[in-house]
Structures are given as structure tokens and as C-alpha cells.
Write a protein that holds these residues in place. Structure first.
Motif, PDB file in Angstrom:
ATOM      1  N   TRP A 139       0.817  -1.205   0.000  1.00 31.01           N
ATOM      2  CA  TRP A 139       0.000   0.000   0.000  1.00 31.01           C
ATOM      3  C   TRP A 139       0.858   1.265   0.000  1.00 31.01           C
ATOM      4  O   TRP A 139       0.526   2.261  -0.641  1.00 31.01           O
ATOM      5  N   ASN A 140       1.980   1.246   0.701  1.00 26.61           N
ATOM      6  CA  ASN A 140       2.786   2.449   0.884  1.00 26.61           C
ATOM      7  C   ASN A 140       3.276   3.043  -0.425  1.00 26.61           C
ATOM      8  O   ASN A 140       3.341   4.272  -0.572  1.00 26.61           O
ATOM      9  N   GLY A 141       3.662   2.188  -1.372  1.00 30.29           N
ATOM     10  CA  GLY A 141       4.150   2.709  -2.647  1.00 30.29           C
ATOM     11  C   GLY A 141       3.090   3.528  -3.358  1.00 30.29           C
ATOM     12  O   GLY A 141       3.351   4.636  -3.839  1.00 30.29           O
ATOM     13  N   ALA A 142       1.881   2.988  -3.419  1.00 28.50           N
ATOM     14  CA  ALA A 142       0.792   3.717  -4.061  1.00 28.50           C
ATOM     15  C   ALA A 142       0.459   4.982  -3.275  1.00 28.50           C
ATOM     16  O   ALA A 142       0.227   6.049  -3.859  1.00 28.50           O
ATOM     17  N   ALA A 143       0.437   4.888  -1.953  1.00 30.28           N
ATOM     18  CA  ALA A 143       0.108   6.047  -1.127  1.00 30.28           C
ATOM     19  C   ALA A 143       1.122   7.169  -1.295  1.00 30.28           C
ATOM     20  O   ALA A 143       0.794   8.345  -1.088  1.00 30.28           O
ATOM     21  N   ALA A 144       2.346   6.816  -1.690  1.00 33.80           N
ATOM     22  CA  ALA A 144       3.387   7.820  -1.929  1.00 33.80           C
ATOM     23  C   ALA A 144       3.354   8.363  -3.350  1.00 33.80           C
ATOM     24  O   ALA A 144       4.209   9.166  -3.726  1.00 33.80           O
ATOM     25  N   GLY A 145       2.387   7.914  -4.159  1.00 34.60           N
ATOM     26  CA  GLY A 145       2.248   8.425  -5.515  1.00 34.60           C
ATOM     27  C   GLY A 145       3.085   7.734  -6.552  1.00 34.60           C
ATOM     28  O   GLY A 145       3.272   8.258  -7.661  1.00 34.60           O
ATOM     29  N   VAL A 146       3.602   6.529  -6.250  1.00 32.73           N
ATOM     30  CA  VAL A 146       4.468   5.827  -7.194  1.00 32.73           C
ATOM     31  C   VAL A 146       3.639   5.193  -8.304  1.00 32.73           C
ATOM     32  O   VAL A 146       2.676   4.459  -8.036  1.00 32.73           O
ATOM     33  N   GLY A 147       4.018   5.452  -9.546  1.00 39.32           N
ATOM     34  CA  GLY A 147       3.363   4.840 -10.697  1.00 39.32           C
ATOM     35  C   GLY A 147       1.984   5.414 -10.965  1.00 39.32           C
ATOM     36  O   GLY A 147       1.497   6.320 -10.276  1.00 39.32           O
ATOM     37  N   PHE A 148       1.352   4.858 -12.004  1.00 38.01           N
ATOM     38  CA  PHE A 148       0.020   5.355 -12.376  1.00 38.01           C
ATOM     39  C   PHE A 148      -0.980   5.174 -11.240  1.00 38.01           C
ATOM     40  O   PHE A 148      -1.759   6.080 -10.934  1.00 38.01           O
ATOM     41  N   ILE A 149      -0.957   4.008 -10.593  1.00 39.86           N
ATOM     42  CA  ILE A 149      -1.944   3.756  -9.551  1.00 39.86           C
ATOM     43  C   ILE A 149      -1.740   4.719  -8.379  1.00 39.86           C
ATOM     44  O   ILE A 149      -2.701   5.166  -7.736  1.00 39.86           O
ATOM     45  N   GLY A 150      -0.495   5.074  -8.102  1.00 36.76           N
ATOM     46  CA  GLY A 150      -0.224   6.039  -7.051  1.00 36.76           C
ATOM     47  C   GLY A 150      -0.714   7.424  -7.403  1.00 36.76           C
ATOM     48  O   GLY A 150      -1.272   8.138  -6.554  1.00 36.76           O
ATOM     49  N   GLN A 151      -0.521   7.834  -8.651  1.00 33.39           N
ATOM     50  CA  GLN A 151      -1.014   9.136  -9.084  1.00 33.39           C
ATOM     51  C   GLN A 151      -2.538   9.181  -9.043  1.00 33.39           C
ATOM     52  O   GLN A 151      -3.140  10.198  -8.684  1.00 33.39           O
ATOM     53  N   LEU A 152      -3.157   8.052  -9.397  1.00 36.12           N
ATOM     54  CA  LEU A 152      -4.616   7.982  -9.329  1.00 36.12           C
ATOM     55  C   LEU A 152      -5.099   8.116  -7.892  1.00 36.12           C
ATOM     56  O   LEU A 152      -6.089   8.799  -7.609  1.00 36.12           O
ATOM     57  N   LEU A 153      -4.387   7.479  -6.975  1.00 34.81           N
ATOM     58  CA  LEU A 153      -4.756   7.552  -5.567  1.00 34.81           C
ATOM     59  C   LEU A 153      -4.603   8.976  -5.027  1.00 34.81           C
ATOM     60  O   LEU A 153      -5.485   9.483  -4.308  1.00 34.81           O
ATOM     61  N   LEU A 154      -3.511   9.639  -5.395  1.00 40.15           N
ATOM     62  CA  LEU A 154      -3.286  10.994  -4.911  1.00 40.15           C
ATOM     63  C   LEU A 154      -4.320  11.984  -5.429  1.00 40.15           C
ATOM     64  O   LEU A 154      -4.560  13.020  -4.803  1.00 40.15           O
ATOM     65  N   ALA A 155      -4.926  11.655  -6.566  1.00 33.57           N
ATOM     66  CA  ALA A 155      -5.911  12.558  -7.161  1.00 33.57           C
ATOM     67  C   ALA A 155      -7.253  12.526  -6.434  1.00 33.57           C
ATOM     68  O   ALA A 155      -8.134  13.341  -6.719  1.00 33.57           O
ATOM     69  N   GLN A 156      -7.416  11.610  -5.467  1.00 38.50           N
ATOM     70  CA  GLN A 156      -8.697  11.459  -4.767  1.00 38.50           C
ATOM     71  C   GLN A 156      -8.721  12.270  -3.480  1.00 38.50           C
ATOM     72  O   GLN A 156      -7.678  12.598  -2.913  1.00 38.50           O
ATOM     73  N   ASN A 157      -9.929  12.545  -3.000  1.00 41.92           N
ATOM     74  CA  ASN A 157     -10.047  13.187  -1.692  1.00 41.92           C
ATOM     75  C   ASN A 157      -9.828  12.150  -0.584  1.00 41.92           C
ATOM     76  O   ASN A 157      -9.765  10.943  -0.846  1.00 41.92           O
ATOM     77  N   GLU A 158      -9.704  12.628   0.639  1.00 45.12           N
ATOM     78  CA  GLU A 158      -9.356  11.735   1.743  1.00 45.12           C
ATOM     79  C   GLU A 158     -10.412  10.658   1.951  1.00 45.12           C
ATOM     80  O   GLU A 158     -10.092   9.490   2.216  1.00 45.12           O
ATOM     81  N   GLN A 159     -11.671  10.994   1.821  1.00 42.56           N
ATOM     82  CA  GLN A 159     -12.735  10.014   2.025  1.00 42.56           C
ATOM     83  C   GLN A 159     -12.637   8.890   1.007  1.00 42.56           C
ATOM     84  O   GLN A 159     -12.807   7.704   1.356  1.00 42.56           O
ATOM     85  N   THR A 160     -12.361   9.230  -0.232  1.00 37.86           N
ATOM     86  CA  THR A 160     -12.242   8.207  -1.278  1.00 37.86           C
ATOM     87  C   THR A 160     -11.017   7.339  -1.043  1.00 37.86           C
ATOM     88  O   THR A 160     -11.062   6.123  -1.247  1.00 37.86           O
ATOM     89  N   ARG A 161      -9.905   7.954  -0.595  1.00 36.01           N
ATOM     90  CA  ARG A 161      -8.709   7.150  -0.314  1.00 36.01           C
ATOM     91  C   ARG A 161      -8.977   6.158   0.816  1.00 36.01           C
ATOM     92  O   ARG A 161      -8.496   5.015   0.774  1.00 36.01           O
ATOM     93  N   VAL A 162      -9.721   6.562   1.816  1.00 31.36           N
ATOM     94  CA  VAL A 162     -10.083   5.636   2.898  1.00 31.36           C
ATOM     95  C   VAL A 162     -10.916   4.485   2.343  1.00 31.36           C
ATOM     96  O   VAL A 162     -10.724   3.314   2.727  1.00 31.36           O
ATOM     97  N   GLU A 163     -11.829   4.771   1.435  1.00 34.52           N
ATOM     98  CA  GLU A 163     -12.659   3.733   0.834  1.00 34.52           C
ATOM     99  C   GLU A 163     -11.817   2.779  -0.014  1.00 34.52           C
ATOM    100  O   GLU A 163     -12.006   1.558   0.016  1.00 34.52           O
ATOM    101  N   ILE A 164     -10.864   3.320  -0.758  1.00 30.34           N
ATOM    102  CA  ILE A 164      -9.967   2.469  -1.549  1.00 30.34           C
ATOM    103  C   ILE A 164      -9.175   1.552  -0.626  1.00 30.34           C
ATOM    104  O   ILE A 164      -9.025   0.351  -0.896  1.00 30.34           O
ATOM    105  N   ARG A 165      -8.684   2.090   0.484  1.00 33.77           N
ATOM    106  CA  ARG A 165      -7.913   1.274   1.417  1.00 33.77           C
ATOM    107  C   ARG A 165      -8.780   0.167   2.002  1.00 33.77           C
ATOM    108  O   ARG A 165      -8.302  -0.962   2.215  1.00 33.77           O
ATOM    109  N   ARG A 166     -10.035   0.450   2.264  1.00 36.68           N
ATOM    110  CA  ARG A 166     -10.929  -0.577   2.800  1.00 36.68           C
ATOM    111  C   ARG A 166     -11.052  -1.739   1.816  1.00 36.68           C
ATOM    112  O   ARG A 166     -10.976  -2.911   2.208  1.00 36.68           O
TER     113      ARG A 166
END
Length: 279
Positions: free
Chosen positions: A223-250
Motif C-alpha cells: 500500500w505504501n508505494g501507491a500512497a506515496a504516488g508511485v506509478g500510475f496507480i499512485g497518481q490515481l490515488l493521490l488525485a482522490q479526496n481523503e474520504q475516497t482514499r479511505v474507501e480504496i484502502r478498505r
């Protein structure tokens, strides 16, 4: 420097996005996804027939796993990457007869026919003009020299798709600011399409193999790599608001259970295409 000036190559929006997306992310990449990418290194060097004394260019070297392994085989290595923070790590990690410098495909600062072998571990996944990039790799390769490249297999293997499944389950779609490779520049991400790309660039006897492996890591490290914005999936994750990131993590935690071993580690199946050819 090269003997003749190259034709003008204009960066695409995808290239500009890649420069921005990877800026300063070498340490985050090294701590996770770099370990995943290292699985293909022995096969890549075997495909390029790298042996002692060979002059090897490793393009898109990242944290230098290919360069280190090539030096261990006795090769004289030049490693390049578009991201300066990666080159800083490579200069600290690569021992012996090796050089590392910033260079961006599809224009490399080397004379024609400089190298005996050229390698690129997943570099084609990060260029907006794949044919121009491969043609440039051919240019710096000596006659008879070997080129070997990897890309991620499509469709993605189950382990590779884990983060993407979590994003999709949260209802996230690709935002407009994350560009694609221009359709007129792209190629079929199949074994046949990858081999055809090398043939179109003037290389000979291109052949593609499929590599399979299982990457083991902790759920938090993955999870940490994506949360740090690494790669396309990381950039996609960073583009979300905090509520959506929590939902993705769930969803990530839920799907991760499918790959969790009794020791708590994830066993993530991955697949890549390995193409090799010669000039």
C-alpha cells in the motif's frame, strides 16, 4: 555526443506527465515496487546475453537493479534514467565500472553503435513514443548487438491487479489530467505486438517470452508505494479526496485477504513480457 543531430522529437503530454509523476519519488519506489521489478532482471540480462567485458546500456534504470547485476557479470555499464533522484540512488548503489546519468528517451547522448547490449526493464511502460524510443535504442547498439526489454503483461496478473481492483471497487475512474500514450504512437501490448514494435524499429529476429513470478511483501508495504504516488496507480490515488482514499484502502484490505499467507505476507502473482532482438 552523437555524430549527427537527431530529427526533432516533440514530447507528448504522456511524457510530461511521467516526468511530473516520478519527480522525487526514487526512495518511495526503492522501498516497494523496485523490489517487484527486480524479479525479471536475471532473465533480462540472459536475453541480452550480457557477459564479462560487454559495454551495456541500461535505460530507465530506476534504482539500478539491472545495472548492479550487469556489473556483477563483469560488464562495463552505463545506466540512465529520466528522473534525477533515481540517478542519485544508482550512483550510490552500483559498484565497479559503471556510470550513471540523466537521459530521456527518445534522445540519448551517445554516439551511434556504442554498446554491445541494451536493456530496459519496464521502461517502455513510461514513454509516450515507444517506436521512437526503440529506434533510438537500436541506434546506439552495435551491429549484432542485443536488445532486451520488459513490459507488464496485459491483462494484468492477479497480484498486479490488486490495487487497481480496490480503486475500481471504490468507484474511481481515470481523471482527465492523467493522459494516455497517444493512440497513433501506441502498440499492441501483446507478445506479437511487442515483437512487431522492435521489428518496425529495424531490429531483427524479435521474439517475446512471458515471465511469471510471485512477489511476496507485506500489505502495508504494498500500500505504501501507491500512497506515496508511485506509478500510475499512485497518481490515481493521490488525485482522490481523503474520504475516497479511505474507501480504496478498505477495499484493498478486503481483497488482500485473497493473497495473504499464514505468515501474514502477501503472495502476489505477476506476469511480464520479455522481448529480445538483435541489430
Amino acid at each position: 555526443m552523437r555524430s549527427l543531430p537527431p530529427p526533432a522529437v516533440h514530447p507528448t503530454q504522456f511524457d510530461a506527465y511521467e516526468r511530473q509523476a516520478w519527480a522525487g519519488r526514487a526512495e518511495a519506489f526503492a522501498g516497494g515496487f523496485a523490489l517487484l521489478c527486480a524479479h525479471t532482471v536475471p532473465a533480462l540480462l540472459d536475453a541480452a546475453r550480457v557477459t564479462a567485458g560487454d559495454r551495456v546500456l541500461d535505460v530507465g534504470t530506476g534504482t539500478g537493479s539491472v545495472a548492479v547485476a550487469a556489473v556483477e557479470r563483469g560488464a562495463v555499464v552505463t545506466a540512465v534514467d529520466a528522473e534525477p533522484s533515481m540517478i542519485e540512488l544508482v550512483r550510490a548503489a552500483v559498484p565497479g565500472p559503471a556510470a550513471a546519468e540523466v537521459a530521456v528517451l527518445p534522445e540519448l547522448p551517445f554516439e551511434d553503435e556504442t554498446f554491445d547490449a541494451v536493456t530496459g526493464n519496464f521502461v517502455l511502460n513510461h514513454v509516450g513514443q515507444p517506436l521512437a524510443a526503440v529506434a533510438e535504442l537500436r541506434r546506439v547498439l552495435r551491429p549484432g548487438g542485443r536488445l532486451a526489454l520488459t513490459i507488464w503483461a496485459v491483462p494484468a496478473a492477479p497480484g498486479q491487479a490488486l490495487l487497481g481492483r480496490a480503486v475500481e471497487a471504490a468507484g474511481v475512474t481515470r481523471p482527465a489530467h492523467l493522459p494516455l500514450v497517444p493512440s497513433e504512437c501506441d502498440f499492441s501490448r501483446t507478445p506479437e505486438g511487442l515483437a512487431a514494435l522492435l521489428t518496425a524499429a529495424g531490429l531483427r529476429e524479435a521474439a517475446t517470452d512471458t515471465l511469471h513470478w510471485v512477489h511476496r511483501t507485506t500489505p502495508q508495504a504494498w500500500w505504501n508505494g501507491a500512497a506515496a504516488g508511485v506509478g500510475f496507480i499512485g497518481q490515481l490515488l493521490l488525485a482522490q479526496n481523503e474520504q475516497t482514499r479511505v474507501e480504496i484502502r478498505r477495499h484493498f484490505d478486503r481483497f488482500s485477504q485473497e493473497f495473504t499467507d499464514p505468515d501474514g505476507l502477501l503472495s502476489l502473482p505477476h506476469a511480464a513480457l520479455l522481448v529480445h532482438a538483435h541489430r
